[in-house]
Enzyme design. Structure first.
Site: not given
Ligand code: GLA
Length: 379
Positions: A32, A34, A118, A120, A122, A154, A166, A216
């Site tokens: 958290h 980035d 976790g 990534s 996506s 995203e 990511d 998030y």
């Protein structure tokens, strides 16, 4: 796996595809940070999503998600009710906004990268498709353009206002290397990954974090609020990384306890990342492990993005002398933990952790070992 994807493509579309591999990512520390313009330490891994793709002469896209066994046809690029389609549609939309657009195409994608764990998946889908279309249609976008297009997909189509980590790691990963990325300047350096007697081992809670996008996005807003308050109090800063903990503490009364906790976590996490890198250079794995435990404590109590399953997995390692550090990895609310484990004790680690998990939950605990791999590419 690639062969299966290819065969499926030929069976469905009766054409020869071009194939690509897009890996997942791990993040050693710097969670958290980035989207707060801080530092992260990710790497691409040897679990991937494969793409088989070819242009078609129809006026529609035809997508087959191999792992879900789902087929869809789409004519227009707009947000879809089918969540997995949004990862693809967002990328096409992003490319269409550049100087050259891709045409209609057929696609089969799938792989051995666990979804929602976790790692990534996506970003692997987004970057994989952006990279593939760029090659197939010769669109001439740079690696950085494609990374940003994937991130924007995203944001706009999936609805998660994620940072750049990511997508960057999937694009720029290198075998056996960690990437230290400065998320503000986007400067990065590769670090050798020499753990010697230790390995990172990953424990998957089986809790999917798919519904956590509101939380998030809220964390992001809370950090922005903290920056705003500090600016109003005379600090000419852009982001939390421009502040020391002492400066934040000196202004604690100006903000709610919640905003203070969120911001102090981010400042401390950036420091932990630097400490971990220094420890790594000296092969001081004990100190390195302490940074991982510190990160989890912060994510759990200050940033509040952990969950009971993750906490139980981390706590279970406290009594294991062969584990030097553990923490939740990624966005949180599920997914996996990353554990620094003595090589010769990995079988013991697995059986003890599985027992500890089974004592609380009925879900099975999957445990993975990963190798650091190259980023996205043709195959
Ligand atoms: C998710 C986001 C990343 C990053 C991590 C937390 O993986 O996609 O941008 O914020 O959470 O470090």
């Amino acid at each position: 796996m690639l062969e299966e994807i290819k065969l499926k493509f030929v069976a469905l579309f009766n054409a020869e595809p071009i194939c690509f591999r897009s890996p997942g990512r791990i993040n050693i520390i710097g969670e958290h940070t980035d989207y707060n313009n801080g530092f992260v330490l990710p790497a691409a891994i040897n679990k991937s999503i494969y793409f088989a793709i070819a242009p078609n002469s129809l006026q529609k896209f035809r997508f087959f998600a191999y792992d879900l066994n789902e087929y869809i046809e789409i004519e227009d690029i707009a947000q879809s009710k089918i969540q997995w389609a949004n990862y693809l549609l967002g990328v096409i939309d992003g490319l269409n906004r550049k100087h050259k657009s891709p045409g209609y195409f057929d696609l089969v994608f799938g792989g051995d990268l666990p979804f929602g764990a976790g790692f990534s998946s996506s970003a692997a889908i987004e970057v994989g498709l952006a990279f593939a279309l760029n090659k197939v249609y010769d669109l001439e976008n740079s690696a950085m353009d494609l990374t940003l297009i994937a991130q924007k997909a995203e944001h706009d189509f999936v609805g998660v206002k994620c940072g750049i980590m990511d997508q960057f790691a999937v694009m720029h990963g290198k075998a056996d290397k960690l990437i230290k990325l400065d998320c503000r300047s986007l400067e990065y350096e590769y670090h050798d990954f020499k753990l010697k007697d230790y390995s990172f081992v990953f424990a998957d809670t089986g809790v999917k974090h798919n519904l956590a996008e509101n939380e998030y996005n809220l964390r992001r807003e809370q950090c922005e609020k903290g920056v705003e308050i500090m600016k109003e109090n005379g600090f000419p800063i852009q982001s939390l990384r421009d502040l020391s903990l002492a400066e934040l503490e000196g202004n604690k009364t100006q903000m709610s306890d919640l905003i203070f906790r969120r911001c102090s976590y981010v400042i401390e996490e950036n420091d932990r990342l630097q400490n971990a890198l220094r420890a790594m250079e000296k092969n001081d794995w004990k100190r390195f492990g302490e940074q991982l435990y510190g990160s989890h404590e912060g994510l759990r109590h200050k940033y509040e993005v952990s969950c009971r399953e993750l906490d139980i997995l981390v706590e279970a390692t406290y009594d294991m002398p062969f584990v030097l550090g553990a923490r939740m990895m990624g966005g949180g609310f599920g997914g996996c933990t990353i554990n620094l484990v003595l090589n010769e004790a990995i079988p013991e680690f697995k059986s003890q952790l599985q027992k500890a998990y089974a004592a609380h939950f009925e879900k099975p605990l999957k445990i993975y070992e990963m190798k650091l791999s190259d980023g996205v590419g043709m195959c």
